[in-house]
Design a protein around this motif. Structure first.
Motif, short mmCIF file in Angstrom:
data_model
loop_
_atom_site.label_atom_id
_atom_site.label_comp_id
_atom_site.label_asym_id
_atom_site.label_seq_id
_atom_site.Cartn_x
_atom_site.Cartn_y
_atom_site.Cartn_z
N LYS A 141 -44.06 5.83 -16.22
CA LYS A 141 -43.78 4.62 -15.85
C LYS A 141 -44.82 4.06 -16.30
CE LYS A 141 -39.32 4.89 -12.64
NZ LYS A 141 -39.48 4.46 -11.51
N PRO A 142 -44.44 2.90 -16.93
CA PRO A 142 -45.76 2.36 -17.33
C PRO A 142 -46.52 1.58 -15.49
CG PRO A 142 -43.72 0.98 -17.70
CD PRO A 142 -43.13 2.11 -17.12
N TRP A 191 -53.03 11.00 -17.79
CA TRP A 191 -52.02 10.35 -17.43
C TRP A 191 -52.15 9.01 -18.16
CZ3 TRP A 191 -53.98 5.00 -16.36
CH2 TRP A 191 -52.77 3.99 -16.14
N LEU A 192 -52.91 8.95 -18.77
CA LEU A 192 -53.16 8.24 -20.28
C LEU A 192 -51.99 8.57 -21.49
CD1 LEU A 192 -54.15 4.79 -20.76
CD2 LEU A 192 -56.01 6.63 -21.23
N ALA A 193 -52.66 9.21 -21.23
CA ALA A 193 -51.81 9.99 -22.74
C ALA A 193 -50.19 9.17 -21.88
CB ALA A 193 -51.93 11.13 -22.97
N GLN A 243 -59.41 8.20 -24.99
CA GLN A 243 -58.32 8.66 -24.11
C GLN A 243 -59.39 9.22 -23.03
OE1 GLN A 243 -54.67 10.84 -24.92
NE2 GLN A 243 -53.55 9.15 -25.28
N GLU A 244 -60.17 10.03 -23.16
CA GLU A 244 -60.85 10.52 -22.06
C GLU A 244 -61.78 9.24 -21.47
OE1 GLU A 244 -60.92 11.63 -25.76
OE2 GLU A 244 -59.53 13.51 -24.66
N VAL A 245 -62.73 8.73 -22.50
CA VAL A 245 -63.43 7.57 -21.79
C VAL A 245 -61.57 5.68 -21.28
CG1 VAL A 245 -64.64 4.66 -22.85
CG2 VAL A 245 -65.35 7.83 -23.60
N ALA A 274 -48.62 -1.28 -26.34
CA ALA A 274 -49.75 -1.88 -27.05
C ALA A 274 -51.07 -1.27 -26.64
CB ALA A 274 -49.71 -3.04 -26.47
N SER A 275 -51.29 -0.71 -25.18
CA SER A 275 -52.38 0.02 -25.32
C SER A 275 -53.46 1.36 -26.00
CB SER A 275 -52.17 1.30 -23.74
OG SER A 275 -53.50 1.53 -23.75
N PRO A 276 -52.67 2.14 -27.44
CA PRO A 276 -53.25 2.97 -27.72
C PRO A 276 -54.08 1.40 -28.92
CG PRO A 276 -50.90 3.43 -27.51
CD PRO A 276 -51.35 2.24 -26.57
#
Length: 84
Positions: A47-48, A37-39, A24-26, A12-14
Motif C-alpha cells: 500500500k502507498p 519496503w521502498l521497492a 533505493q538503498e540510500v 512517482a517516487s522512482p
C-alpha cells in the motif's frame, strides 16, 4: 477535504528518486525504512505510504508533496514540469 493516496502516488517516487540520483538503498535509509519496503512501495506490491511518510519523501527528494499525491499525471509528462 479527504486526501486519497493511491498507488500512482508511490509510482512517482522512482522517477523523482532517480532524478535525484538516489538508489533505493540510500533513499530508504534516509527515511529509516528498508530497501525492501521502498521497492515494494515503488512497484505497487505494498500500500502507498501514509501522508506523513510521503511528506518526508517529498522533503528529502525536494519535490512538492502535491507531485507525489497527483495521481492523474505522470511525472515524465512534459506538461508536468516542476522547477527543482
Amino acid at each position: 477535504m479527504v486526501l486519497e493516496i493511491t498507488s500512482a502516488s508511490a509510482n512517482a517516487s522512482p522517477f523523482y528518486r532517480k532524478r535525484r540520483v538516489y538508489t533505493q538503498e540510500v533513499l530508504a535509509g534516509l527515511v529509516g525504512r528498508s530497501t525492501d519496503w521502498l521497492a515494494k512501495i515503488e512497484t505497487g506490491r505494498r500500500k502507498p505510504p501514509r501522508i506523513d511518510m510521503l511528506a518526508e519523501l517529498s522533503r528529502i527528494m525536494r519535490v512538492p508533496l502535491g507531485d507525489l499525491l497527483a495521481s492523474s499525471r505522470r511525472p515524465d509528462d512534459p506538461e508536468h514540469s516542476t522547477p527543482v
